[in-house]
Design an enzyme around this catalytic site. Structure first.
Site, PDB file in Angstrom:
ATOM      1  N   THR A  53       0.713  -1.350  -0.018  1.00  0.00           N
ATOM      2  CA  THR A  53       0.076  -0.041  -0.193  1.00  0.00           C
ATOM      3  C   THR A  53       0.879   1.375  -0.054  1.00  0.00           C
ATOM      4  OG1 THR A  53      -1.584  -1.268   1.201  1.00  0.00           O
ATOM      5  CG2 THR A  53      -1.694   1.056   1.348  1.00  0.00           C
ATOM      6  N   LYS A  63      -7.317   1.906  -3.220  1.00  0.00           N
ATOM      7  CA  LYS A  63      -7.335   1.263  -1.847  1.00  0.00           C
ATOM      8  C   LYS A  63      -7.700   2.086  -0.695  1.00  0.00           C
ATOM      9  CE  LYS A  63      -5.247  -1.895   1.024  1.00  0.00           C
ATOM     10  NZ  LYS A  63      -5.026  -2.995   1.197  1.00  0.00           N
ATOM     11  N   CYS A  83     -36.779  15.501   0.141  1.00  0.00           N
ATOM     12  CA  CYS A  83     -37.085  14.367   0.975  1.00  0.00           C
ATOM     13  C   CYS A  83     -35.420  14.054   1.807  1.00  0.00           C
ATOM     14  CB  CYS A  83     -37.278  12.976   0.363  1.00  0.00           C
ATOM     15  SG  CYS A  83     -38.688  12.634  -0.058  1.00  0.00           S
ATOM     16  N   ARG A 119     -38.006  22.913  -4.156  1.00  0.00           N
ATOM     17  CA  ARG A 119     -37.834  22.938  -3.182  1.00  0.00           C
ATOM     18  C   ARG A 119     -36.376  22.245  -2.632  1.00  0.00           C
ATOM     19  NH1 ARG A 119     -42.916  19.867  -0.952  1.00  0.00           N
ATOM     20  NH2 ARG A 119     -42.398  18.794  -2.727  1.00  0.00           N
TER      21      ARG A 119
END
Ligand SMILES: NC(=O)c1ccc[n+]([C@@H]2O[C@H](COP(=O)([O-])OP(=O)(O)OC[C@H]3O[C@@H](n4cnc5c(N)ncnc54)[C@H](O)[C@@H]3O)[C@@H](O)[C@H]2O)c1
Length: 437
Positions: A127, A212, A270, A333
């Site tokens: 990594t 990653k 919503c 809205r």
């Protein structure tokens, strides 16, 4: 394709699993480590780590003559055509990754390549940080005197295994990612992983380098999100596992690619309202929910980013293509583009708007009230003719994925286009800029 022989640098967790699993798939593999004890273990048919199934895999590979190990990196590179770097990348005190072992390994591989004529592939499995592929290539070029992408190539090949299920994870990753500018190197790596049961994704180096971090950050987000839901549910006397089991059954919107395209802020009647409601429940129960609380802040930030991108163009005439919170509705809205437009008007920008679904004479109720408080003179700004909006604007902001907006980008090369929703993949217009790409 010729058979590949592989040297694995670093015989820790990732290296030991790689050496065993690649040998089990029929490859000849040489392990390289600076620690003599680890080399001796492998040469005695023993793993360097404790992990389910790895002891028999290493023992069998060793018996079959496919696994050996050495501290001699020069010989290991000479005897193989692919080197996979699996050395450690510990954290520094200030949270960065320490890539010293990676660079040292690259230096060693470069020195070995000096005396080698055939093409060599170096895959980075550890990594690493963005730009490591490039830097490893540079180090190898300097140390070997060879040319990148001619004599050798560097492939970014992140490892996704988890300790505890490493062998299973090695053979069954969701995808195998290989990123390089060199097709020949990608063909060789694809051949090496052909027996791993996963699609092989060839991609850009930098995509392979960042994936990653994106994956693991999302996994961390999933855990903290579920934990915050758990804390709220517990306080309310609700079984949180029942809630999350149900949550996972929605494979349309919850566990799916939906909503995973970087772009503009969310809005509508919503999402903002229901997020606020859940935060209020948590707040009233004296619970801290930092992840849930920060969502709205992040969304505000995205509107600010869009505003700054528009104003950065230094032009005063701005056309807004799409005003409602999504295509096919006249619901204004909490439409994020309404807020951005309001800010632009406040700063004295000349605004022209096209949205064929928004017809002021048909807008009623809370929708009407909302827009009247936000943009009081909307009727003067709203045009029914798209052409008129395009021609009277210097900057065009696309906020809805509409076929007609897409074709404008190439048809008007002199206009500046700001795309909030990625209506085109690869625009030819040099004055085009995406919000998050
Ligand atoms: N452990 C995991 O679960 C896991 C999973 C995915 C990715 N990774 C990444 O893979 C990399 C390796 O992780 P690990 O857990 O196997 O590390 P580790 O510490 O277990 O092993 C690293 C090995 O590299 C050796 N080494 C150091 N410098 C060397 C050099 N110059 N030449 C040869 N060998 C050298 C060390 O002696 C050690 O044996 C790291 O970048 C890590 O972040 C780890």
């Amino acid at each position: 394709m010729e058979t590949n022989s592989i040297s694995i640098f670093g015989l820790g967790y990732v290296g030991c699993v790689s050496i065993g699993c690649l040998a089990k798939n029929g490859h000849k593999v040489i392990g390289v480590d600076v620690v003599q004890h680890k080399v001796d273990l492998i040469n005695n048919g023993k793993p360097t780590i404790i992990e389910k199934d790895i002891d028999t895999i290493i023992e069998e590979g060793h018996k079959a003559g496919r696994i050996s190990a050495t501290t001699d990196h020069i010989q290991a590179v000479k005897d193989t055509n692919v080197s996979i770097i699996c050395v450690g990348t510990p954290s520094t005190g200030n949270g960065h990754l320490n890539l010293d072992y990676i660079y040292k390994t690259a230096q060693g591989i470069g020195e070995a390549l000096k005396g080698k004529d055939s093409f060599h592939v170096i895959a980075i499995r550890s990594t690493v940080l963005l730009g490591t592929n490039e830097k490893v290539g540079r180090i190898i070029e300097e140390a070997s005197g060879k040319k990148r992408n001619v004599d050798f190539a560097v492939v970014s090949n992140p490892e996704f295994l988890r300790e505890g299920s490493a062998v299973k994870d090695y053979y069954n990753p969701a995808v195998t990612v290989i990123g390089s500018e060199n097709e020949k190197a990608l063909d060789i790596m694809a051949d090496i992983y052909s027996k791993v049961d996963a699609p092989i994704e060839r991609t850009d180096v930098r995509v392979a380098e960042i994936i990653k971090y994106v994956n693991n950050s999302f996994h961390a987000l999933k855990i903290t999100f579920a934990n915050e839901v758990g804390n709220i549910c517990k306080r309310m006397g609700i079984d949180s596992h029942k809630v999350m089991d149900l949550f996972c059954k929605d494979t349309h919107l919850n566990i799916s690619p939906y909503y995973f395209k970087p772009g503009f802020a969310y809005g509508g009647s919503c999402l903002p309202k229901d997020l606020k409601a859940l935060n209020t429940i948590a707040h009233d129960a004296y619970l801290n929910s930092p992840v849930l609380e920060s969502i709205e802040r992040s969304n505000q930030n995205q509107k600010r980013t869009a505003f700054e991108l528009i104003t950065s163009k230094g032009r005063k005439k701005v056309g807004i293509l799409g005003l409602s919170f999504k295509k096919g509705t006249d619901d204004l809205r909490y439409s994020p583009i309404v807020e951005v437009t309001e800010s632009l008007l406040g700063k004295g920008y000349e605004i022209c708007i096209f949205d064929e679904k928004v017809n002021l004479s048909n807008i009623t109720g809370t929708n009407k009230h909302y827009i009247e408080t936000r943009i009081p003179h909307l009727s003067k700004l709203l045009k029914s003719d798209l052409q008129e909006v395009v021609e009277s604007s210097e900057v065009l902001v696309i906020s809805q994925n509409d076929e007609r907006f897409r074709s404008l980008i190439d048809d008007y090369p002199d206009k500046i286009f700001i795309d909030l929703v990625r209506v085109v993949e690869e625009p030819r217009n040099v004055n085009y800029e995406g919000l998050g790409w």
